[in-house]
Motif scaffolding. Structure first.
Motif, PDB file in Angstrom:
ATOM      1  N   ILE A   1       0.831  -1.211   0.000  1.00  0.00           N
ATOM      2  CA  ILE A   1       0.000   0.000   0.000  1.00  0.00           C
ATOM      3  C   ILE A   1       0.867   1.264   0.000  1.00  0.00           C
ATOM      4  O   ILE A   1       0.389   2.342   0.279  1.00  0.00           O
ATOM      5  N   ARG A   2       2.143   1.106  -0.294  1.00  0.00           N
ATOM      6  CA  ARG A   2       3.083   2.233  -0.442  1.00  0.00           C
ATOM      7  C   ARG A   2       3.169   3.098   0.817  1.00  0.00           C
ATOM      8  O   ARG A   2       3.219   4.322   0.717  1.00  0.00           O
ATOM      9  N   CYS A   3       3.137   2.454   1.977  1.00  0.00           N
ATOM     10  CA  CYS A   3       3.200   3.230   3.229  1.00  0.00           C
ATOM     11  C   CYS A   3       4.605   3.769   3.460  1.00  0.00           C
ATOM     12  O   CYS A   3       4.789   4.754   4.167  1.00  0.00           O
ATOM     13  N   GLY A   4       5.604   3.113   2.883  1.00  0.00           N
ATOM     14  CA  GLY A   4       6.974   3.618   2.975  1.00  0.00           C
ATOM     15  C   GLY A   4       7.729   3.191   4.222  1.00  0.00           C
ATOM     16  O   GLY A   4       8.863   3.621   4.440  1.00  0.00           O
ATOM     17  N   GLU A   5       7.117   2.345   5.058  1.00  0.00           N
ATOM     18  CA  GLU A   5       7.799   1.902   6.282  1.00  0.00           C
ATOM     19  C   GLU A   5       9.066   1.115   5.961  1.00  0.00           C
ATOM     20  O   GLU A   5      10.056   1.165   6.695  1.00  0.00           O
ATOM     21  N   CYS A   6       9.037   0.379   4.846  1.00  0.00           N
ATOM     22  CA  CYS A   6      10.214  -0.417   4.455  1.00  0.00           C
ATOM     23  C   CYS A   6      11.391   0.489   4.103  1.00  0.00           C
ATOM     24  O   CYS A   6      12.545   0.169   4.395  1.00  0.00           O
ATOM     25  N   ILE A   7      11.081   1.622   3.498  1.00  0.00           N
ATOM     26  CA  ILE A   7      12.139   2.570   3.108  1.00  0.00           C
ATOM     27  C   ILE A   7      12.862   3.044   4.372  1.00  0.00           C
ATOM     28  O   ILE A   7      14.087   3.109   4.427  1.00  0.00           O
ATOM     29  N   LYS A   8      12.031   3.320   5.390  1.00  0.00           N
ATOM     30  CA  LYS A   8      12.584   3.798   6.661  1.00  0.00           C
ATOM     31  C   LYS A   8      13.450   2.737   7.342  1.00  0.00           C
ATOM     32  O   LYS A   8      14.442   3.047   8.004  1.00  0.00           O
ATOM     33  N   SER A   9      13.025   1.484   7.160  1.00  0.00           N
ATOM     34  CA  SER A   9      13.711   0.414   7.904  1.00  0.00           C
ATOM     35  C   SER A   9      15.014  -0.046   7.242  1.00  0.00           C
ATOM     36  O   SER A   9      15.826  -0.717   7.879  1.00  0.00           O
ATOM     37  N   CYS A  10      15.218   0.305   5.990  1.00  0.00           N
ATOM     38  CA  CYS A  10      16.375  -0.238   5.263  1.00  0.00           C
ATOM     39  C   CYS A  10      17.690   0.399   5.732  1.00  0.00           C
ATOM     40  O   CYS A  10      17.868   1.614   5.618  1.00  0.00           O
ATOM     41  N   PRO A  11      18.608  -0.408   6.253  1.00  0.00           N
ATOM     42  CA  PRO A  11      19.873   0.159   6.755  1.00  0.00           C
ATOM     43  C   PRO A  11      20.808   0.595   5.631  1.00  0.00           C
ATOM     44  O   PRO A  11      21.769   1.328   5.868  1.00  0.00           O
ATOM     45  N   LYS A  12      20.532   0.148   4.424  1.00  0.00           N
ATOM     46  CA  LYS A  12      21.422   0.466   3.295  1.00  0.00           C
ATOM     47  C   LYS A  12      20.806   1.448   2.303  1.00  0.00           C
ATOM     48  O   LYS A  12      21.360   1.658   1.214  1.00  0.00           O
ATOM     49  N   ASN A  13      19.668   2.014   2.659  1.00  0.00           N
ATOM     50  CA  ASN A  13      18.983   2.951   1.751  1.00  0.00           C
ATOM     51  C   ASN A  13      18.774   2.353   0.359  1.00  0.00           C
ATOM     52  O   ASN A  13      18.922   3.056  -0.656  1.00  0.00           O
ATOM     53  N   ALA A  14      18.443   1.076   0.334  1.00  0.00           N
ATOM     54  CA  ALA A  14      18.309   0.414  -0.969  1.00  0.00           C
ATOM     55  C   ALA A  14      16.893   0.550  -1.547  1.00  0.00           C
ATOM     56  O   ALA A  14      16.677   0.237  -2.715  1.00  0.00           O
TER      57      ALA A  14
END
Lengths: 290, 49
Positions: free
Chosen positions: A264-277
């Motif tokens: 749903i494109r909430c973007g939580e995964c972007i925040k959690s990524c330690p490598k900004n991938a």
């Protein structure tokens, strides 16, 4: 998007959108005797929002789709389908994460501090298909198959399932308008039960209605892989640590399927990524800074 | 690159079709059907039958 402020921004957008699309204050102050009847009701809002909500300024796309299908003239719903396809092509399920009031309500309920329930994977997988069944059977199929003596049909999804209408329209109108109360019966009790199950489930499961029942989410999911707004993985930066998958409340693994029909494109995964991938892209171009 | 161009053409074609459908539907009176339904309290939607 700024990693640190992404969630806050999303909440602000969700709240502002909910207020903006339900800003007909007279509907709340006139004792439930009126809803907005102005020209904006010709147009649909992108998310689930009952047009009988006292404050609603636009039409619910699922209600509108059924209204056209149910009419005596058996019209093909060019207008509503064209609108939904346009939104789908631009945003896909970004609408679910950012522009749906009922989605926000479920998220707020999920914030109540209780132990959270993780659905068994197999059951979860099967239940996810229910929303497509809702779309095909309740929204499109039954209204086309069933005709009364006058040649029109019923909005089956709105009448027998939709908890959004009960919450946003039914409860406030019944509370404010004495004249509606004598009409309360078995159907209202049934719909209240559906709503109660959704509300209770939302406390323990993240967005259960969106995951399992929402026909609008099912429709937008069809556009997820071609929409302009996408999630992109930088494969050279990704170390497959699984942090994004663990963070995803929709049970998606963004590093493997960034454009999953469930995202749903909430973007939580972007925040959690330690490598900004991970990052949002719009028409292939990176959005914001990470 | 070529595949990218094909995707852009297909996406644009889909958008033109979608917008065309919306405009055609609007002109042919579907928006009025939506409006007529949306300005009345929908008894089915709110659970009153």
């Amino acid at each position: 998007m700024d990693k640190k402020h992404g969630s806050k921004l999303r909440k602000i957008v969700q709240i502002c959108w909910g207020v903006l699309t339900n800003a007909y204050l007279k509907g709340f102050t006139a004792g439930g005797s009126t809803i907005y009847t102005g020209p904006l009701k010709h147009f649909c809002v992108p998310g689930m929002n009952c047009y009988s909500c006292p404050g609603a300024l636009g039409a619910c796309p699922i209600g509108a789709l059924q209204a056209v299908l149910n009419s005596r003239h058996r019209k093909f719903p060019f207008y509503v389908l064209g609108f939904l396809m346009t939104i789908g092509l631009f945003l896909g399920r970004f609408v679910c994460g950012w522009l749906c009031l009922f989605g926000l309500i479920q998220e707020l309920l999920y914030m109540i501090p209780t132990p959270k329930l993780k659905m068994p994977e197999r059951l979860d997988k099967v239940l996810r298909y229910l929303k497509y069944v809702m779309l095909i059977v309740m929204v499109v199929g039954l209204p086309l198959l069933y005709r009364n003596d006058y040649g029109s049909s019923k909005p089956f999804f709105c009448e027998f399932v939709c908890p959004v209408g009960t919450l946003e329209g039914g409860i406030p109108l019944v509370l404010m308008n004495d004249q509606l109360r004598p009409a309360l019966g078995g159907l209202f009790i049934f719909k209240m039960s559906v709503l109660a199950v959704c509300i209770l489930a939302s406390i323990f499961i993240y967005r259960p209605f969106c995951k399992y029942l929402c026909p609008l989410g099912a429709f937008y999911a069809l556009f997820q892989k071609v929409s302009l707004v996408k999630l992109d993985v930088d494969k050279s930066a990704c170390v497959s640590c699984g942090a994004c998958a663990r963070k995803c409340a929709m049970n998606v693994d963004p590093s493997k399927t960034p454009n999953s029909t469930e995202c749903i494109r909430c973007g939580e995964c972007i925040k959690s990524c330690p490598k900004n991938a991970l990052r949002f892209t719009c028409a292939g171009k990176k959005v914001g800074t990470t | 690159m070529k595949q990218n161009n094909v995707s852009i053409v297909l996406w644009t074609a889909a958008l033109v079709i979608a917008l065309g459908m919306a405009v055609f539907g609007y002109i042919s009176g579907e928006a009025q059907t939506v409006f007529t339904k949306a300005v009345k309290i929908c008894m089915e939607c709110i659970g009153l039958g």
